[in-house]
Design a protein around this motif. Sequence first.
Motif, PDB file in Angstrom:
ATOM      1  N   UNK B 236      29.943 -29.306  69.441  1.00 45.94           N
ATOM      2  CA  UNK B 236      28.663 -29.578  70.103  1.00 45.94           C
ATOM      3  C   UNK B 236      28.856 -30.519  71.285  1.00 45.94           C
ATOM      4  N   UNK B 237      29.654 -30.078  72.266  1.00 47.61           N
ATOM      5  CA  UNK B 237      29.865 -30.854  73.494  1.00 47.61           C
ATOM      6  C   UNK B 237      29.763 -29.914  74.695  1.00 47.61           C
ATOM      7  N   UNK B 238      29.620 -30.494  75.840  1.00 48.71           N
ATOM      8  CA  UNK B 238      29.540 -29.705  77.074  1.00 48.71           C
ATOM      9  C   UNK B 238      30.790 -28.861  77.295  1.00 48.71           C
ATOM     10  N   UNK B 239      31.970 -29.448  77.045  1.00 47.81           N
ATOM     11  CA  UNK B 239      33.215 -28.760  77.390  1.00 47.81           C
ATOM     12  C   UNK B 239      33.648 -27.727  76.364  1.00 47.81           C
ATOM     13  N   UNK B 240      33.033 -27.722  75.196  1.00 49.26           N
ATOM     14  CA  UNK B 240      33.417 -26.769  74.159  1.00 49.26           C
ATOM     15  C   UNK B 240      33.193 -25.349  74.650  1.00 49.26           C
ATOM     16  N   UNK B 241      34.167 -24.451  74.379  1.00 48.90           N
ATOM     17  CA  UNK B 241      34.108 -23.091  74.921  1.00 48.90           C
ATOM     18  C   UNK B 241      33.401 -22.097  74.003  1.00 48.90           C
ATOM     19  N   UNK B 242      32.806 -22.561  72.921  1.00 46.65           N
ATOM     20  CA  UNK B 242      32.132 -21.605  72.052  1.00 46.65           C
ATOM     21  C   UNK B 242      30.852 -21.100  72.725  1.00 46.65           C
ATOM     22  N   UNK B 243      30.260 -20.066  72.139  1.00 41.25           N
ATOM     23  CA  UNK B 243      29.011 -19.521  72.687  1.00 41.25           C
ATOM     24  C   UNK B 243      27.896 -20.570  72.621  1.00 41.25           C
ATOM     25  N   UNK B 244      27.074 -20.608  73.648  1.00 39.54           N
ATOM     26  CA  UNK B 244      25.971 -21.585  73.680  1.00 39.54           C
ATOM     27  C   UNK B 244      25.060 -21.436  72.459  1.00 39.54           C
ATOM     28  N   UNK B 245      24.923 -20.217  71.938  1.00 39.53           N
ATOM     29  CA  UNK B 245      24.080 -19.997  70.752  1.00 39.53           C
ATOM     30  C   UNK B 245      24.638 -20.716  69.529  1.00 39.53           C
ATOM     31  N   UNK B 246      25.969 -20.766  69.458  1.00 37.28           N
ATOM     32  CA  UNK B 246      26.617 -21.486  68.358  1.00 37.28           C
ATOM     33  C   UNK B 246      26.271 -22.973  68.464  1.00 37.28           C
ATOM     34  N   UNK B 247      26.385 -23.526  69.666  1.00 36.93           N
ATOM     35  CA  UNK B 247      26.059 -24.945  69.855  1.00 36.93           C
ATOM     36  C   UNK B 247      24.604 -25.221  69.472  1.00 36.93           C
ATOM     37  N   UNK B 248      23.713 -24.355  69.931  1.00 33.65           N
ATOM     38  CA  UNK B 248      22.288 -24.560  69.634  1.00 33.65           C
ATOM     39  C   UNK B 248      22.017 -24.478  68.135  1.00 33.65           C
ATOM     40  N   UNK B 249      22.697 -23.534  67.480  1.00 38.02           N
ATOM     41  CA  UNK B 249      22.503 -23.360  66.036  1.00 38.02           C
ATOM     42  C   UNK B 249      22.972 -24.612  65.270  1.00 38.02           C
ATOM     43  N   UNK B 250      23.997 -25.288  65.773  1.00 33.39           N
ATOM     44  CA  UNK B 250      24.435 -26.544  65.142  1.00 33.39           C
ATOM     45  C   UNK B 250      23.328 -27.591  65.246  1.00 33.39           C
ATOM     46  N   UNK B 251      22.700 -27.665  66.413  1.00 33.22           N
ATOM     47  CA  UNK B 251      21.617 -28.646  66.586  1.00 33.22           C
ATOM     48  C   UNK B 251      20.451 -28.369  65.628  1.00 33.22           C
ATOM     49  N   UNK B 252      20.215 -27.084  65.341  1.00 36.18           N
ATOM     50  CA  UNK B 252      19.091 -26.714  64.467  1.00 36.18           C
ATOM     51  C   UNK B 252      19.438 -26.835  62.982  1.00 36.18           C
ATOM     52  N   UNK B 253      20.727 -26.853  62.655  1.00 33.34           N
ATOM     53  CA  UNK B 253      21.145 -26.800  61.252  1.00 33.34           C
ATOM     54  C   UNK B 253      20.717 -28.056  60.499  1.00 33.34           C
ATOM     55  N   UNK B 254      20.265 -27.884  59.266  1.00 33.16           N
ATOM     56  CA  UNK B 254      19.988 -29.012  58.393  1.00 33.16           C
ATOM     57  C   UNK B 254      21.200 -29.295  57.520  1.00 33.16           C
ATOM     58  N   UNK B 255      21.044 -30.194  56.550  1.00 29.73           N
ATOM     59  CA  UNK B 255      22.207 -30.582  55.748  1.00 29.73           C
ATOM     60  C   UNK B 255      22.712 -29.445  54.858  1.00 29.73           C
ATOM     61  N   UNK B 256      21.859 -28.432  54.655  1.00 32.17           N
ATOM     62  CA  UNK B 256      22.314 -27.265  53.899  1.00 32.17           C
ATOM     63  C   UNK B 256      22.538 -26.063  54.816  1.00 32.17           C
ATOM     64  N   UNK B 257      22.832 -26.325  56.083  1.00 31.96           N
ATOM     65  CA  UNK B 257      22.956 -25.260  57.082  1.00 31.96           C
ATOM     66  C   UNK B 257      24.287 -24.528  57.080  1.00 31.96           C
ATOM     67  N   UNK B 258      25.241 -24.996  56.260  1.00 32.09           N
ATOM     68  CA  UNK B 258      26.521 -24.290  56.152  1.00 32.09           C
ATOM     69  C   UNK B 258      26.728 -23.835  54.720  1.00 32.09           C
ATOM     70  N   UNK B 259      27.638 -22.884  54.568  1.00 30.27           N
ATOM     71  CA  UNK B 259      27.889 -22.346  53.236  1.00 30.27           C
ATOM     72  C   UNK B 259      29.354 -21.913  53.190  1.00 30.27           C
ATOM     73  N   UNK B 260      29.986 -22.023  52.031  1.00 30.35           N
ATOM     74  CA  UNK B 260      31.356 -21.538  51.891  1.00 30.35           C
ATOM     75  C   UNK B 260      31.296 -20.090  51.421  1.00 30.35           C
ATOM     76  N   UNK B 261      31.938 -19.204  52.160  1.00 35.07           N
ATOM     77  CA  UNK B 261      31.860 -17.776  51.867  1.00 35.07           C
ATOM     78  C   UNK B 261      33.198 -17.122  52.178  1.00 35.07           C
ATOM     79  N   UNK B 262      33.487 -16.029  51.461  1.00 34.84           N
ATOM     80  CA  UNK B 262      34.701 -15.268  51.749  1.00 34.84           C
ATOM     81  C   UNK B 262      34.376 -14.008  52.543  1.00 34.84           C
ATOM     82  N   UNK B 263      33.151 -13.935  53.013  1.00 35.90           N
ATOM     83  CA  UNK B 263      32.679 -12.675  53.565  1.00 35.90           C
ATOM     84  C   UNK B 263      33.344 -12.261  54.875  1.00 35.90           C
ATOM     85  N   UNK B 264      33.791 -13.206  55.691  1.00 37.86           N
ATOM     86  CA  UNK B 264      34.324 -12.808  56.993  1.00 37.86           C
ATOM     87  C   UNK B 264      35.829 -12.595  57.005  1.00 37.86           C
ATOM     88  N   UNK B 265      36.561 -13.485  56.285  1.00 39.96           N
ATOM     89  CA  UNK B 265      38.021 -13.421  56.387  1.00 39.96           C
ATOM     90  C   UNK B 265      38.689 -13.066  55.072  1.00 39.96           C
TER      91      UNK B 265
END
Lengths: 348, 348
Positions: B236-265
């Motif tokens: 969540x910084x200006x220089x970070x090369x991730x998609x802007x939507x990812x950065x915005x989603x971090x700002x919106x996330x609450x304390x339960x905004x992440x989850x451990x999952x095996x679904x992608x990898x």
Amino acid sequence: MRLHTPICDQLGIDYPIFAAGMGGVTLAPLTAAVSEAGGMGVLGATFFTPDELRQEIAEVQRLTDKPFGVDLLIPNDIPPDVEHVTIPPFPSFLEDLLPLVEGLPIPHPPALTLELAQAQVEVTLDMRVPVLVSALGTPEWLVPECRRVGTQVMSMVGSSRHARKLEELGVDVIIAQGAEAGGHVGTVTTMVLVPQVVDVVNRPVLAAGGIADGRGVAAALMLGAQGAWIGTRFIATEESSTHENHKRKILEAGEHGTVVSRTYTGKPSRILRNAYTERWKGHEHEVLGMPWQRLWVEQLVTPARAAGMVDIANYPTGQVAGRIADLPPAADIVARLVAEAEEALNRT
Amino acid sequence: MRLHTPICDQLGIDYPIFAAGMGGVTLAPLTAAVSEAGGMGVLGATFFTPDELRQEIAEVQRLTDKPFGVDLLIPNDIPPDVEHVTIPPFPSFLEDLLPLVEGLPIPHPPALTLELAQAQVEVTLDMRVPVLVSALGTPEWLVPECRRVGTQVMSMVGSSRHARKLEELGVDVIIAQGAEAGGHVGTVTTMVLVPQVVDVVNRPVLAAGGIADGRGVAAALMLGAQGAWIGTRFIATEESSTHENHKRKILEAGEHGTVVSRTYTGKPSRILRNAYTERWKGHEHEVLGMPWQRLWVEQLVTPARAAGMVDIANYPTGQVAGRIADLPPAADIVARLVAEAEEALNRT
């Protein structure tokens, strides 16, 4: 530099080290030993009848004149009517464990009702216990009741939303418990939760979960907590009232020796990994709500627990179990935590 | 008291603050900004071809003459022959998400092979990058190769058993990453893991997972770490090369905004909770191993990620997301971490 924070003066203790109230573990001997050593012992009063609680508090007061606490499970809602519900038959995938408890007595602790909790609160306040801890729920009447006799109220949370609610209810001290702690837990870890709770409430915060040595106590202070609420490290002490097999199992546990499971109570709880939790794998979708799950598996796990059968019974235990290697007197643990924390704080 | 530990002198940096190497996030701009600010930026080089990597390293060197690192995923084993395996058909419960990516280009990053990793190591050493980080595996040839040109090796672990193995391989710095971290994670949390790793290895340890402010950095030092390896706060910084939507989603996330999952990898990974992870619930038993799971769901998640579709795509993100509320320049974050850590360390 000494290990001393404002909460020490607020509660009249030497060190901001708290032995978590754990049912069947933190009874009078451990509670008194920790308070006597300069920390604060907290009696785990779950399932005590009012008379038993009165006796146990009196025993703490006989052993020490230092401040201590009583930890109660107070249901927020009117508990469901256990008598008139049909609970599914005992799960077949656990049936071959039943012969292990054959012939053992099945203890029947009193049901966790609002009436029991109110009577326990009454005894606690009547006996002028300095601190009352509510680990399950904090009904609106609790803080005013305690305030009348000067008893301070501490409550436990696993999320910052819940912490704000407790502040509104007037709770004096908030215990922020991370997901690495033993027993019922949330998903937010201590490193993440503690500063988050510190930021949203204007109350002293204790850090709980993952603290087994003085480095953890010092880290808790850095995160903004005023002290450390410690469970598992105090289970593994001479004065702890849990079954000796539980203590031994902690010494044997590795860093993956605990697991979060809903199998015993219906709510996610961190417990020692054993034959029963392994057998439960793949059956998570069969879980019943609280208190039904406990009633469901009771005929197996209740006698097993009383008999110290660590391969079947439910032993709430924190992830730090993997770092514990001895069973010293509780006073030694307090002294060690203080010395290590001061060393860490002075190292920088 | 200044925020300075022996590892600062070992690596020639001002502050023991490391921006985690994150593929698609810590590219040249963020890497250089963190190093230039006195910490150490680490380039996330996953899936770069050797030529792209050479270009990206040159760009960092153009932007700063301070030390920095390159983070590579080096498979320990010979990777499976992806060409000759039948992967099950795309899962039907995700099919109604497919229209969302219709017409989008499907990028095909190079497969993660030992040959690619060896070529990446060769480029890194050829360009005299001061630090090489291996986050996945540490083959026996790696440390001697790096030693030849004076490059130091850092490796990441999630258990103390693994840490001992890395010490035997000669790794210079061990990163102990707790379960609250973003991306592939174990189950042991930072509070539990860090002192445990510090106790079993005779190497500097960095703490990773759950650190988003200077209080966390100070806590890491108390636990015995010499510094902090920080991911999500630097996403969540200006220089970070991730998609802007990812950065915005971090700002919106609450304390339960992440989850451990095996679904992608196929391996447990902490990611942003989204429509896809919710849809996956109840299908955990269908998971394929690594790398099959990624190939299985690729036609949906790969184009979605490139397009910044945060409701479908895989964004490795730590639990601290809930505590992040701004997108400042990376240098501001470094300055803030230092000031807050020194304040915490001096408060006691």
